[in-house]
Design an enzyme around this catalytic site. Sequence first.
Site, PDB file in Angstrom:
ATOM      1  N   GLU A 265       0.699  -1.135   0.076  1.00 38.04           N
ATOM      2  CA  GLU A 265       0.002   0.020  -0.096  1.00 38.04           C
ATOM      3  C   GLU A 265       0.935   1.213  -0.058  1.00 38.04           C
ATOM      4  OE1 GLU A 265      -1.885   2.808   0.966  1.00 38.04           O
ATOM      5  OE2 GLU A 265      -2.396   2.368   2.686  1.00 38.04           O
ATOM      6  N   CYS A 299      -2.093   8.537   3.230  1.00 40.14           N
ATOM      7  CA  CYS A 299      -1.960   8.374   1.649  1.00 40.14           C
ATOM      8  C   CYS A 299      -3.081   8.636   0.973  1.00 40.14           C
ATOM      9  CB  CYS A 299      -1.616   7.096   1.609  1.00 40.14           C
ATOM     10  SG  CYS A 299      -2.548   5.984   2.274  1.00 40.14           S
TER      11      CYS A 299
HETATM   12  O1  LIG Z   1      -2.778   6.667   5.256  1.00 41.30           O
HETATM   13  C1  LIG Z   1      -3.183   5.540   4.699  1.00 41.30           C
HETATM   14  C2  LIG Z   1      -4.401   4.945   5.307  1.00 41.30           C
HETATM   15  C3  LIG Z   1      -5.522   5.997   5.554  1.00 41.30           C
HETATM   16  C4  LIG Z   1      -7.024   5.262   5.554  1.00 41.30           C
HETATM   17  O2  LIG Z   1      -6.944   3.923   5.927  1.00 41.30           O
HETATM   18  O3  LIG Z   1      -7.843   5.799   5.739  1.00 41.30           O
END
Ligand SMILES: O=CCCC(=O)O
Length: 490
Positions: A265, A299
């Site tokens: 990811e 992210c």
């Molecule tokens: O920053 C990565 C994950 C954020 C999320 O799961 O909403």
Amino acid sequence: MTPPSLPPTVAAHVPTGVLIDGAWRPASTGRTFEVADPATTEVLFDVADGGEQDALDALTAADGAFPEWRATAPRVRAELLRAVFETITARTEDIAALVTAEGGKPLAESRAEVAYGADYVRWYSEQAVRFEGLARRAPSGANHQLVLRRPVGPALLITPWNFPIAMIARKVAPALAAGCTVVIKPAQLTPLTTAYVAEIIREELEGRGLPTGVVNVVPSASARTISGPLLADPRLRKLSFTGSTEVGAALLKASADNILRTSMELGGNAPFLVFEDADIPAAVQGAVQAKMRNAGQTCVAANRFLVHASVAEEFTAGLTEAFDRLVVGHGADEGTTVGPLIESSAVDRVEEVVAEAVDAGARVRIGGDRPDRPGYFYAPTVLDRVSADLRVITEETFGPVAPVVTFGSEDEGVALANSTPFGLVAYAYTRDIARALRLAESVDTGMLGVNRGLVSDASAPFGGVKSSGLGREGGEAGIEEYLDSVYVAI
Ligand SMILES: O=CCCC(=O)O
């Protein structure tokens, strides 16, 4: 030392060692590293700085526990996870205080993160008893085919600093549900929440007489010191990583020799598209959510606001007003809505890309500087008249900066959205459902929020395309990452 942001009752229960085969102990290196509160820069804890020997000991424990763990009844694994979910939920306030202390996010956001992380544990407690297999007659009629599922084996889980409970929960819960054992390498900047949650799991394993080596944790100031020997060891069968594309690519290369199963990811550069038919107040509200969660350090943070020229001023003025209402401060202070960035270099980087944009002619509608206070803060910032070739657009800013670029047609908006090597998430505001469906086909993305600034959900497949990663976490897909298929011809 315990600053006021971390109640002593919580601090007393944070393990600071390495967890190997059910016991916390100091690192074999004899070293520790400091974990600080980014809002005050005060040191919270000295944490064990695990080394190669700790990593290998952890893998030995995970490998040793694997045969017994994979043989447990799915219901046993489901009930363990359900109990972990209940305990995390009951201790929301303590865990949220810890998330805020080590990561800086406002308490309300930390509570939301605890609920989000707990939801992954609950979801996979429910999925643990529902693996899909297959039984059918072969098309030739000559035999039958069975497809059985089995766990891939010991897994290395490497987590980022920005969601210290949610990111570990969405890896460890499907791994355990599938019957895998794990070695966790938490982020150097935020290892405390992971340790606290690992202790909850350890207690549950021990209390139920389950193998203690199922969950192992090796914090370290050097991620490569842990990942290097483990990726080279054939006992490891799986790597799940959340972090930058650059590090992910290096880990993929290192995983090639042992042909590891990998889930990646990685970075994003999310476009936030506002079309001429959008509900602008709703788009502004969604933009604040998509941009400002964890001060822009996610992210899935909207990185580029691509707005139809006919509504650009209305949207930008609305966003500027909304940012003006945000309250920057220590996450534990009542009323704070925007916390600090994680470290000093993060503020330097944001400052740099904003300065580059302003030098190139961008206009600062609000913010554009560091608030005058200790800690790693940057003011919520809106920029317009931004050219699409600047770093504030082409690179993931990971800070509270919203640059606005205009477009003239749907095709132009989509072309701008796709002009990046990344494809994690995109957001689109439009009242036209046909357009929304066209975007689901034409935008290069793993996830699309339509008239929503938040897509994250434990029951949905989270992940990206292109340089944003491989595989999915959450939903039905998340457990697949930890399962192999065995086809039996009878
Ligand atoms: O920053 C990565 C994950 C954020 C999320 O799961 O909403």
